[in-house]
Design an enzyme around this catalytic site. Structure first.
Site, PDB file in Angstrom:
ATOM      1  N   TYR A  78       0.837  -1.193   0.000  1.00  0.00           N
ATOM      2  CA  TYR A  78       0.000   0.000   0.000  1.00  0.00           C
ATOM      3  C   TYR A  78       0.876   1.248   0.000  1.00  0.00           C
ATOM      4  O   TYR A  78       2.090   1.181   0.191  1.00  0.00           O
ATOM      5  CB  TYR A  78      -0.907  -0.021   1.238  1.00  0.00           C
ATOM      6  CG  TYR A  78      -2.087   0.906   1.155  1.00  0.00           C
ATOM      7  CD1 TYR A  78      -2.968   0.857   0.079  1.00  0.00           C
ATOM      8  CD2 TYR A  78      -2.334   1.834   2.165  1.00  0.00           C
ATOM      9  CE1 TYR A  78      -4.051   1.709   0.009  1.00  0.00           C
ATOM     10  CE2 TYR A  78      -3.426   2.677   2.102  1.00  0.00           C
ATOM     11  CZ  TYR A  78      -4.280   2.614   1.016  1.00  0.00           C
ATOM     12  OH  TYR A  78      -5.349   3.458   0.948  1.00  0.00           O
ATOM     13  N   ASN A 151     -14.875   4.460   1.495  1.00  0.00           N
ATOM     14  CA  ASN A 151     -15.496   4.173   0.193  1.00  0.00           C
ATOM     15  C   ASN A 151     -16.507   5.233  -0.261  1.00  0.00           C
ATOM     16  O   ASN A 151     -16.384   5.779  -1.364  1.00  0.00           O
ATOM     17  CB  ASN A 151     -16.128   2.778   0.205  1.00  0.00           C
ATOM     18  CG  ASN A 151     -15.108   1.667   0.288  1.00  0.00           C
ATOM     19  OD1 ASN A 151     -15.423   0.551   0.702  1.00  0.00           O
ATOM     20  ND2 ASN A 151     -13.872   1.933  -0.083  1.00  0.00           N
ATOM     21  N   TYR A 269      -8.611   4.936  -9.430  1.00  0.00           N
ATOM     22  CA  TYR A 269      -8.527   4.972  -7.970  1.00  0.00           C
ATOM     23  C   TYR A 269      -8.264   3.590  -7.381  1.00  0.00           C
ATOM     24  O   TYR A 269      -8.225   3.411  -6.161  1.00  0.00           O
ATOM     25  CB  TYR A 269      -9.804   5.569  -7.367  1.00  0.00           C
ATOM     26  CG  TYR A 269     -11.049   4.731  -7.555  1.00  0.00           C
ATOM     27  CD1 TYR A 269     -11.483   3.861  -6.562  1.00  0.00           C
ATOM     28  CD2 TYR A 269     -11.808   4.805  -8.726  1.00  0.00           C
ATOM     29  CE1 TYR A 269     -12.616   3.085  -6.724  1.00  0.00           C
ATOM     30  CE2 TYR A 269     -12.942   4.035  -8.895  1.00  0.00           C
ATOM     31  CZ  TYR A 269     -13.348   3.179  -7.898  1.00  0.00           C
ATOM     32  OH  TYR A 269     -14.479   2.412  -8.074  1.00  0.00           O
ATOM     33  N   MET A 272      -7.659  -3.502  -9.233  1.00  0.00           N
ATOM     34  CA  MET A 272      -7.986  -4.846  -8.762  1.00  0.00           C
ATOM     35  C   MET A 272      -7.427  -5.954  -9.646  1.00  0.00           C
ATOM     36  O   MET A 272      -7.119  -7.037  -9.161  1.00  0.00           O
ATOM     37  CB  MET A 272      -9.499  -4.985  -8.613  1.00  0.00           C
ATOM     38  CG  MET A 272     -10.084  -4.150  -7.494  1.00  0.00           C
ATOM     39  SD  MET A 272     -11.804  -4.547  -7.114  1.00  0.00           S
ATOM     40  CE  MET A 272     -12.612  -4.122  -8.656  1.00  0.00           C
ATOM     41  N   PHE A 294      -6.558   9.120  -8.155  1.00  0.00           N
ATOM     42  CA  PHE A 294      -7.118   9.615  -6.897  1.00  0.00           C
ATOM     43  C   PHE A 294      -6.801   8.648  -5.769  1.00  0.00           C
ATOM     44  O   PHE A 294      -6.966   7.430  -5.906  1.00  0.00           O
ATOM     45  CB  PHE A 294      -8.630   9.796  -6.979  1.00  0.00           C
ATOM     46  CG  PHE A 294      -9.227  10.302  -5.692  1.00  0.00           C
ATOM     47  CD1 PHE A 294      -9.088  11.635  -5.338  1.00  0.00           C
ATOM     48  CD2 PHE A 294      -9.877   9.447  -4.810  1.00  0.00           C
ATOM     49  CE1 PHE A 294      -9.586  12.109  -4.132  1.00  0.00           C
ATOM     50  CE2 PHE A 294     -10.384   9.907  -3.610  1.00  0.00           C
ATOM     51  CZ  PHE A 294     -10.237  11.248  -3.265  1.00  0.00           C
ATOM     52  N   LYS A 351     -19.792  -5.744   2.162  1.00  0.00           N
ATOM     53  CA  LYS A 351     -18.618  -5.328   2.929  1.00  0.00           C
ATOM     54  C   LYS A 351     -18.620  -6.049   4.273  1.00  0.00           C
ATOM     55  O   LYS A 351     -19.637  -6.071   4.975  1.00  0.00           O
ATOM     56  CB  LYS A 351     -18.659  -3.813   3.148  1.00  0.00           C
ATOM     57  CG  LYS A 351     -17.543  -3.269   4.013  1.00  0.00           C
ATOM     58  CD  LYS A 351     -16.192  -3.342   3.324  1.00  0.00           C
ATOM     59  CE  LYS A 351     -16.130  -2.427   2.127  1.00  0.00           C
ATOM     60  NZ  LYS A 351     -14.804  -2.451   1.480  1.00  0.00           N
TER      61      LYS A 351
END
Length: 358
Positions: A78, A151, A269, A272, A294, A351
């Site tokens: 990250y 999110n 942004y 995946m 972003f 989620k």
């Protein structure tokens, strides 16, 4: 009940010497090395401080989601690199249990979220300085307060910061069934914008299409269909999109770019597919499309607390008016490993949220 390279200290070490209370258990999810979450995350017990410094706040954590960013951070890939050992969890909500003598802006009973990345939310109790916390409304359910700051906030910024969109304009996005994608659909709907939504083929494809349409999605199609002449005919009567939102990369991002109006913007942004974004030269020369990125962590760092408060107030109002719904499943903290496994399952449509109260 209810359902990122900068070095930061995540509460893993370097704590000031203090006295501790033994009456309250404090389970924390800690990791001492980067790697697979299943391999490096350990649930440990840590005592709760009984005394606070003047500017410190004791927070009883209520709930926290397991986000892809959490997994990436634990893996060490990250944009924020933690100082190890670290407590996991970038997002969540808690309730103020105690405040130090010099704390002015918070009081017992207030709901708070981390002011920036690195707080470490996967635990029962946390101690932070007043400026490490951001007060949030108590007028929305706990599970929404726990998941609003990443999110849905990303979705709001994507629709606000890159193109000046007016009622009737069109936005196209991939990964539309993600929490960001679902929030994009609903926020766009509240602004009179139309959305074209692209999702992967999946076992529950039809049910997913219906859910996204129930949120207000105008068109929902598969990635495979989006590469066909039939798709081009389907969107031929719509205004060409001025904004394309990419969280997948690879061929999916290329197809988004092909649909853009002249001078339109493709914002990435997420990634995946872990494939690079590849854009034909002709789209840059002859259509003058713009490519942007972003990252909400950077936005928070570069904007004031009052601007973040205004953003969260906008989202809170949408929740209260039932114009923003979140698709969440809650798991007891006592079954952390089960919740972690669930969060990494393919084609999961909710989620995963950790319930952190005893």
């Amino acid at each position: 009940m209810f359902a990122r390279a900068i070095r930061l200290s995540l509460g893993g070490r370097g704590m000031l010497a203090r006295s501790f209370a033994t009456a309250r258990d404090n389970n924390v999810v800690r990791y001492s090395a980067s790697g697979s979450p299943q391999a490096v995350l350990k649930v440990e017990k840590e005592q709760v401080p009984s005394s606070l410094s003047g500017n410190e706040v004791l927070v009883k954590m209520l709930a926290a989601p397991i986000n892809p960013a959490d997994i990436n951070m634990i893996e060490g890939v990250y944009g924020v690199k933690p100082e190890l050992p670290a407590i996991a969890g970038l997002e969540g909500v808690g309730e103020v249990s105690k405040v130090g003598s010099s704390v002015k802006g918070l009081q017992v009973g207030d709901r708070v979220i981390p002011a920036k990345a690195g707080f470490g939310t996967w635990r029962n109790y946390a101690v932070g300085t007043e400026d490490s916390l951001h007060k949030i409304s108590k007028d929305i359910p706990v599970e929404y307060a726990a998941t609003l700051s990443v999110n849905p906030s990303t979705a709001l910024r994507l629709l606000t910061d890159f193109e000046t969109l007016k009622e009737g304009d069109v936005v196209i996005q991939n990964g539309a069934n993600s929490m960001v994608g679902c929030a994009v659909i609903q926020i766009a709907k509240s602004r009179g914008l139309k959305t074209i939504n692209i999702i992967r083929e999946r076992p529950d494809f039809d049910a997913t299409v219906e859910r996204l349409k129930s949120y207000g999605g105008d068109i929902v199609v598969s990635e495979k269909y989006a590469r066909t002449p039939q798709f081009k005919r389907l969107i031929a009567d719509m205004t060409k999109p001025r904004l394309a939102l990419n969280c997948v990369g690879g061929d999916s991002a290329t197809e988004l770019a092909r649909t853009l109006a002249e001078g339109g913007t493709l914002v990435t942004y997420g990634g995946m597919s872990r494939q690079p974004v590849s854009i034909p030269t002709s789209l840059l020369i002859f259509k003058d499309i713009k490519l942007r990125g972003f990252w909400l962590t950077r936005w928070v760092k570069e904007h004031s607390s009052s601007e973040r408060t205004a953003m969260l107030a906008t989202l809170t109002d949408l929740v209260k008016s039932q114009k923003l719904r979140l698709h969440i499943e809650a798991h007891k903290f006592s079954d952390f490993q089960g919740a972690l496994r669930r969060s990494t399952e393919p084609f999961r449509d909710r989620k995963v949220l950790l319930e952190l109260t005893h």
